[in-house]
Design an enzyme around this catalytic site. Structure first.
Site, PDB file in Angstrom:
ATOM      1  N   HIS B  82       0.855  -1.184   0.000  1.00 23.65           N
ATOM      2  CA  HIS B  82       0.000   0.000   0.000  1.00 23.65           C
ATOM      3  C   HIS B  82       0.887   1.228   0.000  1.00 23.65           C
ATOM      4  CE1 HIS B  82      -3.425   2.605   0.737  1.00 23.65           C
ATOM      5  NE2 HIS B  82      -2.628   3.275   1.547  1.00 23.65           N
ATOM      6  N   ASP B 161     -15.251   2.567   7.700  1.00 23.93           N
ATOM      7  CA  ASP B 161     -14.166   3.389   7.174  1.00 23.93           C
ATOM      8  C   ASP B 161     -14.626   4.207   5.981  1.00 23.93           C
ATOM      9  OD1 ASP B 161     -11.333   4.203   6.814  1.00 23.93           O
ATOM     10  OD2 ASP B 161     -11.673   3.216   4.905  1.00 23.93           O
ATOM     11  N   ARG B 168     -14.552  12.749   7.028  1.00 28.61           N
ATOM     12  CA  ARG B 168     -13.301  13.454   7.335  1.00 28.61           C
ATOM     13  C   ARG B 168     -12.901  14.369   6.194  1.00 28.61           C
ATOM     14  NH1 ARG B 168      -9.547   8.831   7.920  1.00 28.61           N
ATOM     15  NH2 ARG B 168      -7.953  10.440   8.119  1.00 28.61           N
ATOM     16  N   SER B 183      -7.599   3.785   9.067  1.00 26.42           N
ATOM     17  CA  SER B 183      -8.336   3.710   7.806  1.00 26.42           C
ATOM     18  C   SER B 183      -7.622   2.783   6.825  1.00 26.42           C
ATOM     19  CB  SER B 183      -8.467   5.114   7.210  1.00 26.42           C
ATOM     20  OG  SER B 183      -9.005   5.054   5.913  1.00 26.42           O
ATOM     21  N   LYS B 187      -8.734  -1.592   6.055  1.00 22.98           N
ATOM     22  CA  LYS B 187      -9.014  -2.154   4.728  1.00 22.98           C
ATOM     23  C   LYS B 187      -8.025  -3.250   4.368  1.00 22.98           C
ATOM     24  CE  LYS B 187      -9.226   1.983   3.191  1.00 22.98           C
ATOM     25  NZ  LYS B 187      -9.338   3.277   2.502  1.00 22.98           N
TER      26      LYS B 187
END
Lengths: 424, 424
Positions: B82, B161, B168, B183, B187
């Site tokens: 990620h 989320d 947000r 967050s 995931k």
């Protein structure tokens, strides 16, 4: 301009510009800034604060969101009082007609109770026929007739504050001195009073638990009023124990009428007279002395005119609760403590207050005190009487009172002085 | 349990209990905690922080709000990467098939671009026919065929989320390390990968502008992954200048294909190989070396299988923007600075990114770099080419680039090292 920019400025401990404040308050009132954006901003303000200029700008923006009242048609100065709320705080009821009787006009927009503190409008509504909602024209008529008017604020006054107050109530953002001060002062400045005396309560039954916090709030509000051209003075007063001997709507009306008749509990009389003198001095009126006006019946006359002008019957019997229960002293000695919050919570649970804005209140419910802190009590003698419409309410009221009072063998209770400080 | 209690706990710098976290995340997902309450809580979290236990609880509550994927039916380990997002960061495109070619499965749920950073799904969608939305069964099929799958996360994965992220985004509460970390990791943990390599970008074009903040985020995420049983490693990598020479959806696909063909810009190749080695090590796979897999065509084969399995045509011509404009070097010397954020903003304004979630992107739009920081440039020679569907977009892109690059007589540019640190 963008809501996120404004939020991020405050989040990063920056100073909001006057343009940012005007825009965000206006756009929020128009529904262009979303509730969730304003609540994030309110939390950032609560945690990071606002300086004097920001608070003044915020207050002005809330005033500018609605209409502003004008009493220049009247021939005498105007004076008002605002209390931050307490238990047994019925002072407005004798005070408004008293000040009117001494030569100043009192145009007071007031509110309803929420939580453990009572609301002036709920108290007055226990008088059969009395009407809280008046147009500005009707207010002027009552002022000319009685010298004083106490009524509900119309929707046109500081609508931004109305919206923001409801939001803060559900988002854990009530306890911010800049937001509390601007909320109170925007309504009082928009109300158009020429002078204002603030009664900032301190102690367990008040919003401000410590003298330091109360002083900070009082100073902020005095600055805001002064900057807006309103002669403003604040007193810090005791709310560690209840004011007077009656807590609950009709019970407090009855006690207020006693004061207007020249009697009543010493603390209620002392605070009423002190606040009346402050209001008259701030308004620059030196007519009749308040102590005299309570004795000679002129304050009572003003009260009767004020109630009648709003369609109330000052001679009608007040509502009474169907059930009572006496709490007796468990020992003999001195009542060394009688906690304001415990008594306020008990009165609330008995039905005197409301849990949600839309709930009704019970006019007769509440608590009467047979002893005040410092009084000698005898084991088995009545200490408190609880009043409620259903006996089922007594249990929860008793549990609110548990630990809320103490009887000591022979000690001098350590209480806050009734008037702790004066800020001008 | 009550939303205000939870908000006030965090507002007063308290530690949220596991019960409070589970309740508030669950109730928010079900719509029982209002958006304005969650935004006040998010601001309180942003300003007052959360400790390791609270962040782990928050992450778990978000995972528990939805379904969790399971790849235990596969015969080899899974690994994912990620990136926190950057300019020209197309690394997933060559990396996923490369790691698959070296012996691990790569099940990657990816996102779309918002703001100046691109999104992997937008890039892949510039390939004619390619489809981002797959069921879990289809994902398993693509994994078995190609060894790697990159697709959109379904609505059932960490719905808390999804809801909180949108909130947000509009309430100025994005920049909170606990909320960013939970967050991302909710995931990735729900995605079911066995190991995870985090590419935390640092610099003007990244979310984290400083090495310190990036290290804090990386450490938090590595702890979260490790605590949840996912073998997790993080690299801090440079995002002060763009990655590679192409910024924009189809432009980056073309550059990725160059890398898979054994060519491509040195920084893209270096980072792809480094991340592949980290993923394979975390997965415990010691098969083919990634450098070899880029040279021998096996990574390219995996890419083609992956694209075809999702109905894309790897041989189709990629979309091109209708208009181009060349920006030339204003002086001769060394390109001492080429700011990632300026280039990202220019690409965004050219149409490569979207202003609102519902906007389309232009596949052909973007920026190509003819020089990278440290390169010698000659006055009047091409520095950048801008690509857009309408010439009207060039002006705003040029103003984004103003001040975004510098040419020095002969200095060594001070750049961040490509890989700044490794956190395991």
């Amino acid at each position: 301009m963008d809501a996120i920019d404004v939020i991020v400025t405050k989040r990063e401990r920056g100073t909001l510009s006057r343009e940012q404040i005007d825009w965000v308050v206006g756009a929020y009132t128009r529904g262009e800034v979303a509730e969730e954006q304003m609540s994030a901003l309110a939390m950032a303000i609560l945690l990071n604060g606002m300086d004097r200029g920001e608070i003044a700008g915020w207050t002005q923006a809330m005033i500018d969101s609605g209409e502003r009242m004008d009493w220049s048609a009247l021939d005498r100065p105007t004076a008002d009082k605002h209390s931050t709320g307490g238990v047994g705080d019925k002072i407005t009821l004798p005070l408004a007609p008293l000040v009117a009787a001494c030569g100043a006009y009192v145009p007071q927009l007031s509110g309803r109770g929420l939580g453990h503190t009572g609301g002036t409008l709920d108290k007055l509504e226990s008088i059969p026929g009395w009407r809280a909602s008046l147009s500005q024209e009707e207010m002027l008529g009552v002022l000319r007739t009685a010298g004083a008017v106490v009524c509900a604020a119309g929707g046109g006054l500081a609508p931004a504050d109305r919206k923001l107050y409801s939001l803060r109530d559900v988002t854990g953002t009530v306890e911010s001195i800049p937001l509390i001060a601007s909320s109170i002062m925007s309504k009082k400045i928009a109300e158009g009073t020429g002078s204002l005396v603030l009664d900032v309560k301190v102690g367990s039954g008040a919003f401000m638990k410590t003298v330091e916090r109360a002083r900070e709030l009082a100073t902020t509000m005095v600055e805001l009023g002064t900057d807006a051209g309103v002669r403003t003075v604040a007193l810090l007063t005791a709310m560690d124990r209840p004011l007077g001997r009656a807590v609950g709507n009709a019970l407090e009306v009855a006690e207020s009428v006693e004061v207007l008749a020249g009697g009543g509990p010493a603390d209620v009389v002392e605070l009423t007279v002190r606040l009346a003198r402050e209001m008259l001095a701030a308004a620059g009126v030196s007519g009749k002395d308040p102590e005299v006006a309570l004795k000679d019946g002129s304050a009572m006359d003003a009260w009767r005119r004020m109630i009648i002008a709003q369609e109330g019957d000052p001679d009608a019997l007040l509502p009474r609760a169907a059930e009572t229960m006496v709490v007796t002293a468990p020992a003999s000695g001195v009542l060394s403590r009688l906690d304001a919050y415990a008594v306020g919570l008990a009165a609330w649970r008995l039905g005197a207050g409301r849990a949600r804005k839309e709930d009704p209140v019970s006019f007769g419910a509440g608590v009467t005190l047979h002893a005040k802190p410092g009084d000698l009590v005898r084991a088995g003698a009545p200490l408190l009487t609880l009043h409620a419409d259903e006996t089922a309410r007594f249990d929860r009221a008793l549990s609110a009172l548990a630990g809320g009072y103490e009887i000591a063998p022979a000690s001098d209770p350590t209480l806050l002085p009734l008037v702790i400080d004066r800020i001008a």
